[in-house]
Design a protein around this motif. Sequence first.
Motif, PDB file in Angstrom:
ATOM      1  N   LYS A 175      38.166  47.001  39.906  1.00 54.00           N
ATOM      2  CA  LYS A 175      38.803  45.710  40.143  1.00 54.00           C
ATOM      3  C   LYS A 175      37.704  44.738  40.544  1.00 54.00           C
ATOM      4  CE  LYS A 175      42.760  43.604  42.529  1.00 54.00           C
ATOM      5  NZ  LYS A 175      43.852  43.858  43.497  1.00 54.00           N
ATOM      6  N   LEU A 176      37.678  43.557  39.917  1.00 55.72           N
ATOM      7  CA  LEU A 176      36.550  42.638  40.044  1.00 55.72           C
ATOM      8  C   LEU A 176      37.001  41.244  40.436  1.00 55.72           C
ATOM      9  CD1 LEU A 176      33.505  41.901  39.474  1.00 55.72           C
ATOM     10  CD2 LEU A 176      34.211  41.472  37.108  1.00 55.72           C
ATOM     11  N   ARG A 177      36.238  40.638  41.338  1.00 59.00           N
ATOM     12  CA  ARG A 177      36.352  39.204  41.617  1.00 59.00           C
ATOM     13  C   ARG A 177      34.959  38.592  41.507  1.00 59.00           C
ATOM     14  NH1 ARG A 177      39.745  38.146  47.036  1.00 59.00           N
ATOM     15  NH2 ARG A 177      39.586  36.003  46.230  1.00 59.00           N
ATOM     16  N   THR A 178      34.879  37.413  40.892  1.00 67.07           N
ATOM     17  CA  THR A 178      33.580  36.800  40.614  1.00 67.07           C
ATOM     18  C   THR A 178      33.559  35.338  41.040  1.00 67.07           C
ATOM     19  OG1 THR A 178      33.243  38.251  38.702  1.00 67.07           O
ATOM     20  CG2 THR A 178      31.872  36.270  38.827  1.00 67.07           C
ATOM     21  N   TYR A 179      32.510  34.990  41.797  1.00 62.84           N
ATOM     22  CA  TYR A 179      32.195  33.592  42.079  1.00 62.84           C
ATOM     23  C   TYR A 179      31.128  33.193  41.071  1.00 62.84           C
ATOM     24  CZ  TYR A 179      30.714  29.356  44.528  1.00 62.84           C
ATOM     25  OH  TYR A 179      30.411  28.049  44.854  1.00 62.84           O
ATOM     26  N   GLU A 180      31.435  32.219  40.208  1.00 65.95           N
ATOM     27  CA  GLU A 180      30.533  31.881  39.113  1.00 65.95           C
ATOM     28  C   GLU A 180      29.663  30.672  39.430  1.00 65.95           C
ATOM     29  OE1 GLU A 180      31.243  32.048  34.991  1.00 65.95           O
ATOM     30  OE2 GLU A 180      33.169  33.086  35.218  1.00 65.95           O
ATOM     31  N   ARG A 181      28.362  30.878  39.269  1.00 66.67           N
ATOM     32  CA  ARG A 181      27.420  29.770  39.331  1.00 66.67           C
ATOM     33  C   ARG A 181      27.697  28.832  38.153  1.00 66.67           C
ATOM     34  NH1 ARG A 181      21.519  31.608  37.941  1.00 66.67           N
ATOM     35  NH2 ARG A 181      22.567  31.779  35.932  1.00 66.67           N
ATOM     36  N   GLY A 182      27.631  27.551  38.388  1.00 75.68           N
ATOM     37  CA  GLY A 182      27.898  26.581  37.329  1.00 75.68           C
ATOM     38  C   GLY A 182      29.326  26.085  37.353  1.00 75.68           C
ATOM     39  N   VAL A 183      30.271  26.987  37.610  1.00 77.71           N
ATOM     40  CA  VAL A 183      31.651  26.582  37.878  1.00 77.71           C
ATOM     41  C   VAL A 183      31.778  26.257  39.358  1.00 77.71           C
ATOM     42  CG1 VAL A 183      34.093  27.246  37.691  1.00 77.71           C
ATOM     43  CG2 VAL A 183      32.435  28.081  36.005  1.00 77.71           C
ATOM     44  N   GLU A 184      30.983  26.961  40.160  1.00 81.73           N
ATOM     45  CA  GLU A 184      30.951  26.822  41.623  1.00 81.73           C
ATOM     46  C   GLU A 184      32.321  27.076  42.222  1.00 81.73           C
ATOM     47  OE1 GLU A 184      28.104  26.928  42.833  1.00 81.73           O
ATOM     48  OE2 GLU A 184      27.058  26.425  40.974  1.00 81.73           O
ATOM     49  N   ALA A 185      32.947  28.127  41.736  1.00 79.01           N
ATOM     50  CA  ALA A 185      34.260  28.541  42.208  1.00 79.01           C
ATOM     51  C   ALA A 185      34.511  29.956  41.716  1.00 79.01           C
ATOM     52  CB  ALA A 185      35.350  27.603  41.681  1.00 79.01           C
ATOM     53  N   GLU A 186      35.554  30.573  42.248  1.00 77.25           N
ATOM     54  CA  GLU A 186      35.975  31.866  41.715  1.00 77.25           C
ATOM     55  C   GLU A 186      36.707  31.637  40.399  1.00 77.25           C
ATOM     56  OE1 GLU A 186      38.535  35.877  42.905  1.00 77.25           O
ATOM     57  OE2 GLU A 186      38.722  34.061  44.134  1.00 77.25           O
ATOM     58  N   THR A 187      36.377  32.389  39.384  1.00 75.39           N
ATOM     59  CA  THR A 187      37.071  32.306  38.106  1.00 75.39           C
ATOM     60  C   THR A 187      38.011  33.494  37.958  1.00 75.39           C
ATOM     61  OG1 THR A 187      35.201  33.393  37.009  1.00 75.39           O
ATOM     62  CG2 THR A 187      35.251  30.990  36.966  1.00 75.39           C
ATOM     63  N   LEU A 188      38.953  33.363  37.043  1.00 79.04           N
ATOM     64  CA  LEU A 188      39.944  34.427  36.855  1.00 79.04           C
ATOM     65  C   LEU A 188      39.367  35.631  36.124  1.00 79.04           C
ATOM     66  CD1 LEU A 188      43.126  32.350  35.895  1.00 79.04           C
ATOM     67  CD2 LEU A 188      42.461  33.255  38.138  1.00 79.04           C
ATOM     68  N   SER A 189      38.257  35.426  35.431  1.00 75.80           N
ATOM     69  CA  SER A 189      37.635  36.513  34.680  1.00 75.80           C
ATOM     70  C   SER A 189      36.194  36.120  34.381  1.00 75.80           C
ATOM     71  CB  SER A 189      38.403  36.765  33.379  1.00 75.80           C
ATOM     72  OG  SER A 189      37.745  37.709  32.565  1.00 75.80           O
ATOM     73  N   CYS A 190      35.325  37.122  34.238  1.00 74.11           N
ATOM     74  CA  CYS A 190      33.922  36.859  33.885  1.00 74.11           C
ATOM     75  C   CYS A 190      33.432  38.024  33.034  1.00 74.11           C
ATOM     76  CB  CYS A 190      33.062  36.702  35.136  1.00 74.11           C
ATOM     77  SG  CYS A 190      31.309  36.407  34.771  1.00 74.11           S
ATOM     78  N   GLY A 191      33.081  37.744  31.782  1.00 73.28           N
ATOM     79  CA  GLY A 191      32.668  38.804  30.872  1.00 73.28           C
ATOM     80  C   GLY A 191      31.333  39.420  31.235  1.00 73.28           C
ATOM     81  N   SER A 192      30.311  38.581  31.469  1.00 76.94           N
ATOM     82  CA  SER A 192      29.008  39.130  31.859  1.00 76.94           C
ATOM     83  C   SER A 192      29.081  39.770  33.240  1.00 76.94           C
ATOM     84  CB  SER A 192      27.935  38.038  31.823  1.00 76.94           C
ATOM     85  OG  SER A 192      28.248  36.980  32.716  1.00 76.94           O
TER      86      SER A 192
END
Length: 367
Positions: free
Chosen positions: A292-309
Amino acid sequence: MHQRRPEEPPSTPPPPRGTIGSTRPPSAVRIGDFVYLVGAYQRVRDMRSAGTAAHRVLIFARRAPWVMREARTTGPSACSDHSPCSDGASSLSPHHARSFAMRFRKIHGAGNDFILLSNLGLDYDNDWSKEAERLCARRTGVGADGLVISRLINDSPAVLEVACFNADSSVATMCGNALRCSAWAAHRDHGFQQMSLRMAGVVHEAVVSDESVWVTAEVGAVLPRRLQAVINGRPTWFDSAHTGTEHVVAIVDDVDAIDAVMVGRLVRHHIDLAPLGTNVNFVQSTGQQALKLRTYERGVEAETLSCGSGAVAAVVVATMRGLVARRAVTVHNRAGEPLTVRPHDARPNRTHWVGGPVTHTFEGVLA
């Protein structure tokens, strides 16, 4: 079929006013410098790691990102990013945007949503970074995690050039879900089931099936215990994994108990990861071959619902830590639309497939 032009003409014209031409390696190039490419000096707007200290992904305002692997003719800029050159040196060969309505798709890969432009000609260009910031705004624009520009380069075999611009206007050197959405659109528009997608100088394989869209991600350096942070009162180690872009991964007991935005933002800007920063992932083992994964994405500067990389990075680190075996792993996300990550049959140690659903939400016209 479009033929690729040679990168260097026989002779190099003098650099633009404000530069001093010289030959320098990738490690010596800085933001604001000029690099000689395709018959003109291009100003470096931003840069990223290319997975090795010897290479750099250079990002320009009006052309696709490019991987610098060897010394090139360059020149330092007399202008700063905060004070653009008045003589036009900051955009030496501008392609002025044409005034016509552009059709777009709103599309998401397992919850990671994008504005996709895929019907532009090879000669059409724009300041897509600025457009991304405007269009991706949730309240005043279309709203998305990023803007994706996909161009057909060749149709036999199928090859597309894909660029992804984050919501904050920065360039993504790798975005698995953007690639998957681009492959879905190419299948819808041209009937391709297998294709090559080129993003930031790296070629990715893509396969479209009835239920899923799959793309490859290249795995670079994996470093255990890259940094430590305190999460809910407990010291927690983050491992790093380069999957086309920078990621750190923490194995935790309960991802839902973590303030992913607060902790993610702190780790994303950690001094040990400066100046590039990183994407931040929190991973929990949820059973046999499942995470189970949660990701804070650089560039979006927020948590996204999904991140492939990020899903690939999570599986790479979980495999290193002995939580999963080296075969297909289901990665659950905040969208409730899991991705599957599995090793590439021919290159299992350095390439992974990531696959899952793609949803076409709606279409529209940009005024």
